[in-house]
Design a protein around this motif. Structure first.
Motif, PDB file in Angstrom:
ATOM      1  N   ARG A 246       0.392 -18.193   6.110  1.00  0.00           N
ATOM      2  CA  ARG A 246      -0.106 -19.124   6.931  1.00  0.00           C
ATOM      3  C   ARG A 246      -1.073 -18.394   7.987  1.00  0.00           C
ATOM      4  N   GLY A 247      -2.069 -18.806   8.078  1.00  0.00           N
ATOM      5  CA  GLY A 247      -2.749 -18.508   9.316  1.00  0.00           C
ATOM      6  C   GLY A 247      -3.808 -17.132   8.829  1.00  0.00           C
ATOM      7  N   ASP A 248      -3.866 -16.887   7.691  1.00  0.00           N
ATOM      8  CA  ASP A 248      -5.038 -15.838   7.176  1.00  0.00           C
ATOM      9  C   ASP A 248      -6.321 -16.444   7.643  1.00  0.00           C
ATOM     10  N   PRO A 249      -7.321 -15.750   7.862  1.00  0.00           N
ATOM     11  CA  PRO A 249      -8.827 -16.145   8.275  1.00  0.00           C
ATOM     12  C   PRO A 249      -9.199 -16.528   6.922  1.00  0.00           C
ATOM     13  N   PHE A 250     -10.469 -17.489   7.275  1.00  0.00           N
ATOM     14  CA  PHE A 250     -11.095 -17.653   6.008  1.00  0.00           C
ATOM     15  C   PHE A 250     -12.276 -16.535   5.804  1.00  0.00           C
ATOM     16  N   LEU A 261     -15.780 -10.146   4.681  1.00  0.00           N
ATOM     17  CA  LEU A 261     -14.469 -10.484   4.007  1.00  0.00           C
ATOM     18  C   LEU A 261     -14.362 -12.050   3.810  1.00  0.00           C
ATOM     19  N   GLU A 262     -14.054 -12.427   2.676  1.00  0.00           N
ATOM     20  CA  GLU A 262     -14.189 -13.822   2.543  1.00  0.00           C
ATOM     21  C   GLU A 262     -12.917 -14.407   1.780  1.00  0.00           C
ATOM     22  N   ARG A 263     -12.104 -15.020   2.157  1.00  0.00           N
ATOM     23  CA  ARG A 263     -11.093 -15.600   1.221  1.00  0.00           C
ATOM     24  C   ARG A 263     -11.426 -16.792   0.365  1.00  0.00           C
ATOM     25  N   PHE A 264     -11.875 -16.632  -0.834  1.00  0.00           N
ATOM     26  CA  PHE A 264     -12.412 -17.621  -1.492  1.00  0.00           C
ATOM     27  C   PHE A 264     -11.716 -18.747  -1.942  1.00  0.00           C
ATOM     28  N   THR A 265     -10.295 -18.338  -2.161  1.00  0.00           N
ATOM     29  CA  THR A 265      -9.514 -19.623  -2.450  1.00  0.00           C
ATOM     30  C   THR A 265      -9.193 -20.583  -1.208  1.00  0.00           C
ATOM     31  N   ALA A 266      -9.777 -20.218  -0.216  1.00  0.00           N
ATOM     32  CA  ALA A 266      -9.591 -21.125   1.090  1.00  0.00           C
ATOM     33  C   ALA A 266     -10.336 -22.567   0.360  1.00  0.00           C
ATOM     34  N   GLN A 300      -9.679  -1.219   6.893  1.00  0.00           N
ATOM     35  CA  GLN A 300      -9.577  -1.228   8.525  1.00  0.00           C
ATOM     36  C   GLN A 300      -9.815  -2.689   8.945  1.00  0.00           C
ATOM     37  N   LEU A 301     -10.750  -3.319   8.203  1.00  0.00           N
ATOM     38  CA  LEU A 301     -11.033  -4.800   8.542  1.00  0.00           C
ATOM     39  C   LEU A 301      -9.983  -5.649   8.296  1.00  0.00           C
ATOM     40  N   LEU A 302      -9.561  -5.353   7.093  1.00  0.00           N
ATOM     41  CA  LEU A 302      -8.339  -5.942   6.526  1.00  0.00           C
ATOM     42  C   LEU A 302      -7.019  -5.925   7.548  1.00  0.00           C
ATOM     43  N   ASP A 303      -6.737  -4.724   7.988  1.00  0.00           N
ATOM     44  CA  ASP A 303      -5.665  -4.378   8.743  1.00  0.00           C
ATOM     45  C   ASP A 303      -5.850  -5.285  10.118  1.00  0.00           C
ATOM     46  N   LEU A 304      -6.880  -5.473  10.686  1.00  0.00           N
ATOM     47  CA  LEU A 304      -7.163  -6.253  11.685  1.00  0.00           C
ATOM     48  C   LEU A 304      -7.026  -7.638  11.466  1.00  0.00           C
ATOM     49  N   ALA A 305      -7.363  -8.126  10.424  1.00  0.00           N
ATOM     50  CA  ALA A 305      -7.336  -9.690  10.339  1.00  0.00           C
ATOM     51  C   ALA A 305      -6.359 -10.519   9.350  1.00  0.00           C
ATOM     52  N   PHE A 306      -5.918  -9.645   8.365  1.00  0.00           N
ATOM     53  CA  PHE A 306      -4.813 -10.018   7.420  1.00  0.00           C
ATOM     54  C   PHE A 306      -3.521  -9.355   7.631  1.00  0.00           C
ATOM     55  N   GLU A 307      -2.574  -9.968   8.384  1.00  0.00           N
ATOM     56  CA  GLU A 307      -1.523  -9.267   8.740  1.00  0.00           C
ATOM     57  C   GLU A 307      -0.637  -8.926   7.465  1.00  0.00           C
ATOM     58  N   GLY A 308      -0.124  -7.944   7.751  1.00  0.00           N
ATOM     59  CA  GLY A 308       0.841  -7.360   6.287  1.00  0.00           C
ATOM     60  C   GLY A 308       0.162  -7.510   4.920  1.00  0.00           C
ATOM     61  N   TRP A 309      -1.187  -7.452   4.931  1.00  0.00           N
ATOM     62  CA  TRP A 309      -1.667  -7.606   3.364  1.00  0.00           C
ATOM     63  C   TRP A 309      -1.453  -6.417   2.394  1.00  0.00           C
ATOM     64  N   ARG A 310      -0.909  -5.153   3.162  1.00  0.00           N
ATOM     65  CA  ARG A 310      -0.704  -4.226   2.008  1.00  0.00           C
ATOM     66  C   ARG A 310       0.545  -4.566   1.155  1.00  0.00           C
ATOM     67  N   GLU A 311       1.494  -5.238   1.960  1.00  0.00           N
ATOM     68  CA  GLU A 311       2.729  -5.575   1.104  1.00  0.00           C
ATOM     69  C   GLU A 311       2.460  -6.743   0.554  1.00  0.00           C
ATOM     70  N   ARG A 312       1.440  -7.451   0.454  1.00  0.00           N
ATOM     71  CA  ARG A 312       1.392  -8.994  -0.191  1.00  0.00           C
ATOM     72  C   ARG A 312       0.427  -8.744  -1.473  1.00  0.00           C
ATOM     73  N   VAL A 313      -0.143  -7.477  -1.751  1.00  0.00           N
ATOM     74  CA  VAL A 313      -1.130  -7.401  -2.583  1.00  0.00           C
ATOM     75  C   VAL A 313      -0.302  -7.318  -3.958  1.00  0.00           C
ATOM     76  N   THR A 314      -1.101  -8.172  -4.923  1.00  0.00           N
ATOM     77  CA  THR A 314      -0.593  -8.630  -6.254  1.00  0.00           C
ATOM     78  C   THR A 314      -1.622  -8.019  -7.141  1.00  0.00           C
ATOM     79  N   TRP A 315      -2.702  -7.580  -6.790  1.00  0.00           N
ATOM     80  CA  TRP A 315      -3.850  -7.356  -7.845  1.00  0.00           C
ATOM     81  C   TRP A 315      -5.063  -6.839  -7.012  1.00  0.00           C
ATOM     82  N   ARG A 316      -5.670  -5.675  -7.479  1.00  0.00           N
ATOM     83  CA  ARG A 316      -6.643  -5.154  -6.681  1.00  0.00           C
ATOM     84  C   ARG A 316      -7.707  -4.660  -7.639  1.00  0.00           C
TER      85      ARG A 316
END
Length: 393
Positions: A246-250, A261-266, A300-316
């Motif tokens: 919850r709270g990830d930017p669009f 960066l864009e969260r397309f599943t939004a 770097q942009l992900l670090d700033l905007a998407f908290e904890g994204w590295r631990e949440r990655v399931t595919w890249r």
């Protein structure tokens, strides 16, 4: 009956094939890949990614044409709450609103920018260096270039206005661009177009007009014409699937450097499994930079905007788009100076790097319609819509 050969089954090639078939021509389309779509393909499988971020602008001529034929299909809608999660990085911090100087450039009735001056110089004279820099970097969403400020002021201004217009022009076919390509392919088949996949053309046919709807690099090899060059961009592309939080930017737009960066599943939950989000981004890179340099900036942009994204990655997935993001115009040039559609001897060139107006996929559409009109021996305008298209600046 007129006969036309189309080489390339992407958006431009399918537009040309449909237009020619509707005009009564006997059309054969050759596609080297096993599926149609070109850069408009959507990946098959769990994560429905496009080849980099894709949006369909409703302000161009292709929108009406596609809608009239029911080729767009259902559109993904952006929930109001998600729409409010638009963030901009400025001076290393996230903010919700652009700097005032950048807004001044977008005001109604602003001066029309010149073709022969770079955007940075023109914008700095009006709102100062800070606003000019932020506006140029924001425009990267429709430019894919590492230094937007160095491009023609008129070229950047048009794309900046289109990218910031309210209500937004950008729309998203539900399920990715492949759903629209599938509709276009079915429509072409119903019109009698013969589609031959896994059909790589090495020599141009001489018994029919030929519309070459490939990348400019591929067309240069096929036509053996070294003059088929134009300035483009290099862009590091990144696709991530992350567990939902919850709270990830669009959207996150970088005003400190070109990047997006864009969260397309939004807006489209069908692009990833339940409980996961699909993030796509593009980071334009310079001639001396590597894909790794661009990916590092994206992180770097992900670090700033998407908290904890590295631990949440399931595919890249990572990629480099080199000369595959459309033409850009340097100061003193416009779309009219790009490689001409009519190559002579019954050969016509279409795509997003040729002499046709528009933004992003609109260039492919306009050039395809123009090529068909010329190939059938008509003036541009005898095929409905081409007169208006050619007069656009």
């Amino acid at each position: 009956m007129d006969r036309i050969t189309v080489i390339g089954g992407g958006f431009a090639g399918l537009t040309a094939a449909i237009t020619a078939a509707e005009a009564g021509a006997d059309v054969t389309l050759h596609e080297a890949h096993h599926t149609l779509g070109g850069r408009a393909r959507t990946a098959e499988g769990t994560y429905r990614t496009n080849d980099g971020p894709h949006a369909l602008y409703n302000g161009g001529p292709h929108w009406t044409w596609l809608r009239e034929r029911d080729l767009i299909g259902p559109l993904a809608t952006i929930p109001p709450l998600e729409g409010a999660r638009f963030r901009l990085r400025h001076h290393g911090r996230l903010r919700r609103t652009p700097p005032f100087a950048m807004l001044r450039l977008l005001r109604l009735g602003a001066d029309r920018a010149p073709v022969d001056v770079d955007f940075r110089t023109w914008a700095t004279e009006r709102v100062g260096a800070e606003g000019a820099r932020a506006a140029a970097h924001y425009a990267a969403v429709a430019l894919f270039h590492h230094d937007p400020g160095a491009l023609s002021a008129a070229f950047v201004q048009e794309r900046l206005r289109r990218a910031t217009r309210l209500p937004p022009e950008a729309h998203y076919p539900r399920g990715g661009w492949a759903t629209m390509i599938d509709r276009m392919a079915a429509h072409a088949w119903n019109l009698g177009v013969r589609v031959e996949t896994l059909s790589r053309v090495a020599t141009l046919p001489t018994d029919t007009p030929v519309i070459v709807a490939t990348s400019l690099a591929a067309a240069r090899r096929l036509l053996q014409d070294p003059s088929l060059t134009w300035t483009g961009g290099r862009t590091a592309l990144i696709d991530l699937a992350v567990r939902t939080r919850r709270g990830d930017p669009f959207i996150v737009s970088d005003l400190d450097a070109p990047g997006w960066l864009e969260r397309f599943t939004a807006q489209d939950r069908t692009l990833a499994p339940a409980g996961e989000q699909l993030i796509q981004g593009h980071i334009p890179i310079g001639p001396e930079e590597s894909r790794a340099d661009g990916i590092a900036r994206a992180e770097q942009l992900l670090d700033l905007a998407f908290e904890g994204w590295r631990e949440r990655v399931t595919w890249r997935r990572e990629a480099l788009a080199n000369g595959r993001t459309g033409a850009v115009d340097l100061p003193g040039t416009s779309w009219r100076d790009r490689p001409a559609v009519d190559r002579g001897a019954g050969v016509y060139l279409v795509g997003d790097e040729v002499a046709a107006p528009g933004v992003l996929s609109e260039v492919s559409f306009t050039s395809a319609r123009t090529a068909v009109s010329l190939a059938l021996g008509h003036r541009p305008g005898d095929v409905p819509g081409t007169t208006l298209d050619l007069k656009q600046a």
